[in-house]
Design an enzyme around this catalytic site. Structure first.
Site, PDB file in Angstrom:
ATOM      1  N   TYR A 159       0.835  -1.198   0.000  1.00 42.84           N
ATOM      2  CA  TYR A 159       0.000   0.000   0.000  1.00 42.84           C
ATOM      3  C   TYR A 159       0.874   1.255   0.000  1.00 42.84           C
ATOM      4  O   TYR A 159       0.658   2.191  -0.785  1.00 42.84           O
ATOM      5  CB  TYR A 159      -0.921  -0.008   1.218  1.00 42.84           C
ATOM      6  CG  TYR A 159      -1.928   1.104   1.245  1.00 42.84           C
ATOM      7  CD1 TYR A 159      -3.050   1.073   0.413  1.00 42.84           C
ATOM      8  CD2 TYR A 159      -1.787   2.182   2.105  1.00 42.84           C
ATOM      9  CE1 TYR A 159      -3.979   2.101   0.440  1.00 42.84           C
ATOM     10  CE2 TYR A 159      -2.708   3.208   2.140  1.00 42.84           C
ATOM     11  CZ  TYR A 159      -3.812   3.161   1.302  1.00 42.84           C
ATOM     12  OH  TYR A 159      -4.729   4.183   1.330  1.00 42.84           O
ATOM     13  N   LYS A 163       0.994   3.934  -3.169  1.00 38.90           N
ATOM     14  CA  LYS A 163       0.576   5.321  -2.984  1.00 38.90           C
ATOM     15  C   LYS A 163       1.735   6.285  -3.218  1.00 38.90           C
ATOM     16  O   LYS A 163       1.536   7.409  -3.706  1.00 38.90           O
ATOM     17  CB  LYS A 163      -0.024   5.508  -1.594  1.00 38.90           C
ATOM     18  CG  LYS A 163      -1.372   4.826  -1.414  1.00 38.90           C
ATOM     19  CD  LYS A 163      -2.428   5.346  -2.394  1.00 38.90           C
ATOM     20  CE  LYS A 163      -3.800   4.773  -2.105  1.00 38.90           C
ATOM     21  NZ  LYS A 163      -4.855   5.280  -3.016  1.00 38.90           N
TER      22      LYS A 163
END
Length: 241
Positions: A159, A163
């Site tokens: 994640y 991002k």
């Protein structure tokens, strides 16, 4: 009437973002992977008297789905890339299977690129095009390196990496469009109670959506190429609201 496409909009922050933009007079294309869920979300909005909305099936992991959605939309002023996945918890940099990396990047990064490229021609026809990439403070390299950051010990590697890549893409995209009316920004909705995190976040979807909407409705003198976050943490690389 200005138009907006929001991916992953049939629930949580995406749904609330749609609601708030409808209240501001936008026509909303409510992006969803499942038409039935999209139709149900539209009915909920219509029950509130918000009827300038239509469901659009768009799976950001599927280029054919993206192209089909592009074929349904004839004008667009705002693109909000909201769809995302976490990859599950916990995650280890040395033990997480590469397939999980690919799965998370497919949605959080490659999907954003493909959706943006598919709709950029429509956005260029708008007098005031806006692109909002929904990101996370966890994707800030400065914050992830700062022991004083409130979420310093939260490091789901797939994640975080996806991002961070999204933030970099936002900067480059904004740079390429710098001499045009485009405003391209990344927005951290902050740690919000949603299905995404088993409702563990302290923030509300209403406040999270306000942050996204603020970037979507920027005026001509608004900023571009920035990462906005309300997280109360020292970070000279973050432009605060």
């Amino acid at each position: 009437m200005k138009t907006v496409l929001i991916t992953g909009a049939n629930r949580s922050i995406g749904f609330e973002t749609a609601k708030q933009l409808l209240e501001q007079g936008y026509y909303v294309y409510l992006g969803c992977r499942d038409l039935g869920k999209g139709q149900q979300a539209v009915k909920q909005l219509q029950a509130l008297g918000l009827d300038q909305v239509a469901p659009v099936v768009i799976d950001v992991d599927n280029i054919d789905s993206i192209r089909a959605a592009r074929g349904q939309i004839k004008a667009l002023d705002v693109l909000i890339n909201n769809a995302g996945v976490s990859g599950g918890y916990p995650q280890s940099s040395t033990e997480t299977e590469i397939g999980v990396f690919r799965e998370v990047f497919e949605t959080n990064f490659f999907g954003v690129v493909e959706v943006t490229q598919a709709f950029i021609d429509l956005l260029k026809q708008s007098a005031a095009p806006r692109i909002v990439n929904v990101t996370s403070g966890l994707g800030s390299l400065n914050r992830q390196s700062d022991p004083d950051y409130v979420h310093y010990r939260v490091k789901p590697v797939t994640y975080v990496a996806s991002k961070a890549a999204l933030n970099a893409y936002t900067i480059v995209l904004a740079y390429e469009l710098r001499d045009t009316p485009f405003k391209v920004n990344a927005v951290d909705p902050c740690y919000t109670a949603t299905d995404f995190n088993n409702h563990s976040g302290p923030g509300t979807v209403q406040d999270a959506a306000k942050r996204v909407v603020k970037a979507a409705v920027l005026g001509a003198d608004g900023p571009t190429g920035l990462f906005f976050s309300d997280d109360n943490a020292p970070d000279t690389g973050i432009s605060e609201w």
